[in-house]
Design an enzyme around this catalytic site. Structure first.
Site, PDB file in Angstrom:
ATOM      1  CG  HIS A 198      -2.083  -0.940   1.194  1.00 23.79           C
ATOM      2  ND1 HIS A 198      -3.056  -0.802   0.083  1.00 23.79           N
ATOM      3  CD2 HIS A 198      -2.372  -2.128   1.720  1.00 23.79           C
ATOM      4  CE1 HIS A 198      -3.954  -1.889   0.287  1.00 23.79           C
ATOM      5  NE2 HIS A 198      -3.587  -2.601   1.323  1.00 23.79           N
TER       6      HIS A 198
ATOM      7  CG  ASP B  97      -2.384  -3.649   5.405  1.00 22.12           C
ATOM      8  OD1 ASP B  97      -3.454  -3.535   4.758  1.00 22.12           O
ATOM      9  OD2 ASP B  97      -1.242  -2.690   5.275  1.00 22.12           O
ATOM     10  CD  GLU B  98      -5.083  -5.699   1.919  1.00 24.58           C
ATOM     11  OE1 GLU B  98      -6.319  -6.398   2.166  1.00 24.58           O
ATOM     12  OE2 GLU B  98      -5.151  -4.504   1.688  1.00 24.58           O
ATOM     13  CB  VAL B  99       3.409  -7.229   1.145  1.00 22.87           C
ATOM     14  CG1 VAL B  99       4.525  -6.914   0.246  1.00 22.87           C
ATOM     15  CG2 VAL B  99       3.441  -6.570   2.455  1.00 22.87           C
ATOM     16  CG  PHE B 100      -1.636  -6.793  -3.237  1.00 25.49           C
ATOM     17  CD1 PHE B 100      -2.243  -7.998  -2.456  1.00 25.49           C
ATOM     18  CD2 PHE B 100      -2.250  -5.719  -3.218  1.00 25.49           C
ATOM     19  CE1 PHE B 100      -3.365  -7.669  -1.654  1.00 25.49           C
ATOM     20  CE2 PHE B 100      -3.599  -5.213  -2.487  1.00 25.49           C
ATOM     21  CZ  PHE B 100      -3.997  -6.489  -1.808  1.00 25.49           C
TER      22      PHE B 100
END
Length: 619
Positions: free
Chosen positions: A230, A286-289
């Site tokens: 993010h 968070d959410e380390v795509f």
């Protein structure tokens, strides 16, 4: 940091030719001091040229000897001071260096920075070598306090400070004792980082004012800085494109490029240097795509048994290591979703639990509390000493959601309340607090979710439910009194009464826009038979029509048009009192103009064709 031992200092003194250097500096003085060997110590003979007349020999000899002894002592003291300073500086460098053995073995070789990272590496040197006394956090003791943080997501619709001044006392009254501030591009970054800030970013004075206002309302300020995923607000810039994990996507940082950590240190330092009274910092994570999909990561994985979890932990521990060494007393928070996939052994081995706390987030109304319990047990067994939770009072029911569903968010908090009340089952990990998230965008590129004034009734219900241990009739009455409503309709997500809280005008006007604008315009333009018969798209395209027929519906359409235009003008003024121009423009474009532009075009064509006074069809 422990000082150097006396033995090492003495040893250094014997090999440092301090007296020689200082003698050279002072060679033009009236004292003829060149080297320590030439200094006449008591009882030592001097060259004949320096012997005075016999009748003055004793007094003059004594004075010269005393003078030279004094110079020698000064030289020695200066040398000791110089050596001690070097020793302290060396120890400080070792203490805060990323190469220390806090996370692993000391002296491990580090990857060299590539040429285009030199500027950032130089700035990082300045960051990681501060005077330690200037980095001690002036934080308070919250060890016995259950925290309730209200999340301010400033990556969209950031309120003006004047509105925060009004809303902070209400947050405190509702039961909050802190705010979780996700600045993103609203922070006044400077120097090399100035590229990151929005044209409407807060000033440094604004940041100070926000903290002062929070303190007046007894709200702890917890800054949130994303440090892995993010980070679109960073990676969207060409300047930082090479730091992307996957070149096509601006979501996640590449943890293998040395400049990544240097950049994060610069960002964290600028933010924390303006938050010297904060007890916590939230590092996101968070959410380390797409982690593991970049070429650097694939190369790393091929040499490390495909362990993406370890790769994630390696980056996070570098970030945490920097924070705990740079800002003494500062505690670290991080979102937990990536940790859910990683083994307890790997988490323990990383050392992260010594200095950070996971923030366990679930936003659904009826989530599985047993599953939450398993995560809590895992984090306790992994070595974490405390755990936080995260609920949601708005911004999780759709990326373009304009109106907050009250019952949905209330149920989410009732579920979290069950978890909180069952924490006695987990004696080895402490529940420290809960963050009530209020997302303003799903990510940097998405449209706006519900505005903060629209979400305040939901926030009031959620906070008071946590404070009072449930949503009882008494709790409901308190909320009505504090917000100035007569009744709350949970299933309809509506409140009776005008409201009397900061931003209540916007709350009411958004309610009208959300429930009436689209429908009223569709009704007047689509359900009127005379429009279908005498003012179709074909009539408008070729600009012809009979005023006798047009006047049958014209007055009705014009009335709807004028009423809405007056309403929208007033609404825009209300928005402008709270928000910056970019927010006003975006909200109008997304929620008003798609419907009003249709009506405006209709009225424009109507007026033009009436003016033509039944002329033939234009071909």
């Amino acid at each position: 940091m422990e000082p150097s031992s006396p033995e090492s200092q003495a040893g250094a003194l014997t090999i440092r030719p301090s007296s020689l250097r200082i003698a050279q500096v002072e060679q033009n003085h009236t004292w003829d001091v060149r080297t320590s060997a030439e200094v006449a110590l008591p009882g030592r003979s001097r060259p004949a040229s320096m012997v005075p007349c016999e009748d003055m020999a004793f007094p003059r000899n004594q004075k010269l000897n005393l003078l030279r002894l004094t110079v020698l002592l000064i030289v020695a003291l200066a040398g000791i001071k110089f050596i001690f300073r070097d020793s302290v500086t060396l120890d400080l460098h070792k203490h805060i260096s990323k190469d220390n053995d806090f996370w692993g073995k000391a002296g491990e070789e580090k990857e060299e920075a590539n040429p285009h990272s030199q500027a950032l590496e130089l700035s990082a040197v300045k960051i990681i070598r501060p005077k330690e006394d200037t980095k001690k956090q002036l934080s308070k003791d919250f060890s016995t306090t259950e925290m309730r943080l209200v999340h301010l997501d400033l990556k969209g619709a950031a309120p003006k400070v004047s509105y925060l001044e009004q809303v902070f006392p209400l947050l405190s009254k509702l039961g909050a004792n802190g705010i979780l501030v996700e600045y993103e591009d609203m922070f006044p970054f400077k120097g090399e980082l100035e590229t990151l800030k929005s044209p409407y970013a807060y000033s440094e004075d604004d940041i100070e004012k926000i903290q002062q206002l929070a303190a007046l309302s007894k709200l702890e300020v917890v800054p949130l800085v994303q440090t892995f995923g993010h980070v679109e607000f960073i990676l969207k810039h060409d300047k930082y494109r090479y730091l992307r994990e996957v070149e096509r996507f601006p979501n996640s940082l590449n943890p293998h490029v040395p400049d990544t950590l240097s950049l994060l240190k610069s960002i964290l330092s600028q933010v924390m240097d303006k938050h010297r009274h904060s007890s916590w910092i939230h590092i996101g994570a968070d959410e380390v795509f797409h982690l593991g999909e970049g070429m650097d990561s694939k190369n790393w994985i091929s040499h490390n048994n495909g362990d993406v979890g370890k790769m994630y932990l390696n980056h996070i521990k570098e970030v945490v290591n920097f924070i705990v060494n740079q800002y003494k007393g500062l505690q670290v928070l991080m979102w937990d979703d990536m940790l859910r996939k990683i083994s307890m052994g790997a988490i323990q081995e990383s050392g992260i639990p010594k200095h950070a706390s996971p923030v366990l987030w679930f936003y659904a109304p009826d989530f599985d509390t047993e599953q939450i319990g398993k995560f809590i047990s895992k984090y306790a067994d992994s070595g974490f000493k405390s755990v936080w939770f995260a609920s949601a009072f708005k911004g999780t029911t759709g990326p373009a959601q304009a109106w907050t569903p009250l019952n949905y968010h209330l149920k989410n908090h009732l579920s979290w309340l069950k978890v909180i009340q069952a924490m006695s089952k987990f004696p080895f990990i402490k529940f420290q607090g809960i963050a009530l998230t209020g997302w303003q965008r799903y990510d940097h590129y998405s449209v706006l979710c519900e505005l903060l004034p629209v979400g305040i009734p939901s926030l009031a219900m959620c906070l008071q439910t946590l404070v009072n241990g449930g949503f009882t009739e008494a709790t409901n009455k308190k909320i009505l009194d504090m917000l100035g409503f007569q009744k709350i309709h949970l299933e309809k997500s509506m409140c009776d009464g005008n409201g009397a809280f900061p931003g209540s005008e916007i709350y009411r006007m958004v309610e009208q826009i959300n429930s009436q604008l689209k429908e009223s315009i569709a009704k007047v333009l689509e359900e009127e038979s005379s429009i279908k018969g005498w003012f179709s798209p074909y009539h408008r395209k070729y600009q012809f029509g009979n005023p006798l027929n047009l006047e049958n519906f014209g007055s009705k359409v014009l009335k709807v048009y004028e009423d809405w235009e007056n309403f929208i003008q007033n609404f825009r003024s209300q928005l402008e009192s709270i928000y910056f121009p970019d927010t006003v423009e975006e909200w109008m474009e997304e929620n008003v103009n798609p419907y009003m532009d249709r009506l405006r075009e209709f009225v424009r064509d109507y007026r033009e064709i009436i003016r033509l006074n039944a002329k033939p069809k234009a071909l």
